[in-house]
Design an enzyme around this catalytic site. Structure first.
Site, PDB file in Angstrom:
ATOM      1  N   TYR A  78       0.825  -1.210   0.000  1.00  0.00           N
ATOM      2  CA  TYR A  78       0.000   0.000   0.000  1.00  0.00           C
ATOM      3  C   TYR A  78       0.859   1.259   0.000  1.00  0.00           C
ATOM      4  CZ  TYR A  78      -4.161  -2.827   1.144  1.00  0.00           C
ATOM      5  OH  TYR A  78      -5.185  -3.729   1.121  1.00  0.00           O
TER       6      TYR A  78
ATOM      7  N   GLY B 164     -18.242  -2.836  -8.195  1.00  0.00           N
ATOM      8  CA  GLY B 164     -17.503  -3.835  -8.958  1.00  0.00           C
ATOM      9  C   GLY B 164     -16.065  -3.805  -8.503  1.00  0.00           C
TER      10      GLY B 164
ATOM     11  N   PHE C 292     -21.525   2.650  -5.479  1.00  0.00           N
ATOM     12  CA  PHE C 292     -22.930   2.583  -5.900  1.00  0.00           C
ATOM     13  C   PHE C 292     -23.772   3.641  -5.212  1.00  0.00           C
ATOM     14  CE2 PHE C 292     -22.467  -0.426  -2.365  1.00  0.00           C
ATOM     15  CZ  PHE C 292     -23.502  -0.035  -1.524  1.00  0.00           C
TER      16      PHE C 292
END
Length: 308
Positions: free
Chosen positions: A52, A222, A228
């Site tokens: 990361y 996704g 969303f």
């Protein structure tokens, strides 16, 4: 904040996890504010990975520097990190696991990790070699517990055959708009796309084996295709449903999206990726929000899933 006892450990962990994949986007002062806010909200579990950051390991180092890591603060945290992804390939070799773990500990300024996960399945893995690495890390006190991320049931079984340490966690992608670990079982025995088994029954397997599922990307529609929430073009009915339920409980849509996961009896943890303080607070409200069974299924249905 709801706390769960992770099976086969002495860890009492918040069911909301602060993920640190994007932490380097923040200044040190901003990062400290976010981490301190998470702790004030009751989060005691912090997820990392050696890859990361804009460069390898930068987010781990940024985390430790932001909070000025010290023994007293360290004891208030459950620290988890992951290894096994390298540039262009996966590597579960004994040498890499040991070297990666030493780097993680140095960057996080700690003597031990509470949990170390194998990040993504390495098809070239030698389970006996992984077992050797884990045994060295455990006996030396560098890692207390072990788990996996994005692994299938059979991959877990193969590893567990050789590894004497119980694999306690599997970190998997899950949101109401991306829920393959739930979908096929609901549409089982139907000749529709949803009935295609893409996950080998990992949800039920994890419950049977007492492995804690950590849900990552809880707001994604996704594989990093965007959130969303607020997407009225693709998910108008879902957003309307979530907004109505949020209004009923006097919370935000973010809280409801998190609650959809925490409501599941599998006792999952939700790994947040947000770097926004208010969104983190809103997410924490979803830790114990008591969605009804009807509300849970309504949200699921309006996300476009079939309920036969």
């Amino acid at each position: 904040m709801k706390y769960i006892e992770i099976a086969n450990t002495d860890l009492k962990a918040s069911n909301i996890v602060m993920g640190n994949m994007r932490l380097k986007q923040l200044s040190l002062a901003e990062a400290e504010t976010l981490i301190r806010t998470a702790m004030e909200e009751g989060i005691n579990f912090f997820d990392h990975a050696d890859i990361y950051g804009p460069s390898y390991g930068e987010c781990e180092a940024h985390f430790a520097e932001a909070v000025q890591m010290n023994p007293s603060l360290r004891e208030q945290m459950i620290l988890q990190s992951k290894c096994g992804i390298r540039k262009g390939f996966f590597d579960f070799s004994k040498e890499h696991i040991l070297e990666s773990t030493d780097g993680i500990l140095k960057r996080l300024k700690t003597d031990y990790l509470d949990v170390l996960l194998l990040h993504r399945p390495d098809t070239l893995m030698e389970p006996s070699e992984i077992a050797e690495a884990f045994d060295i890390l455990h006996k030396s006190g560098k890692v207390r517990y072990f788990g996996v991320s994005n692994h299938t049931p059979t991959q877990v079984e193969l590893l567990q055959k050789y590894i004497p340490h119980k694999l306690i966690v599997n970190q998997l992608q899950l949101s109401v708009a991306h829920s393959p670990i739930i979908d096929s079982s609901i549409a089982f025995n139907m000749n529709v796309d949803q009935s295609i088994n893409r996950d080998s029954g990992i949800l039920e397997y994890s419950r049977l084996k007492e492995m804690t599922i950590q849900a990552w990307s809880p707001f994604q529609k996704g594989f990093f295709e965007g959130p969303f929430l607020g997407d009225l073009d693709s998910y108008p009915e879902l957003n309307q449903t979530i907004d109505e339920i949020a209004a009923k409980y006097g919370v935000t849509n973010t809280s409801v999206a998190v609650a959809w996961i925490t409501r599941h009896p599998a006792n999952m943890q939700v790994v947040l990726g947000t770097m926004n303080v208010q969104r983190l607070k809103d997410s924490c409200v979803g830790s114990e929000l008591p969605l009804t069974r009807e509300e849970w299924y309504r949200i699921y249905r309006t996300a476009g899933h079939i309920i036969p």
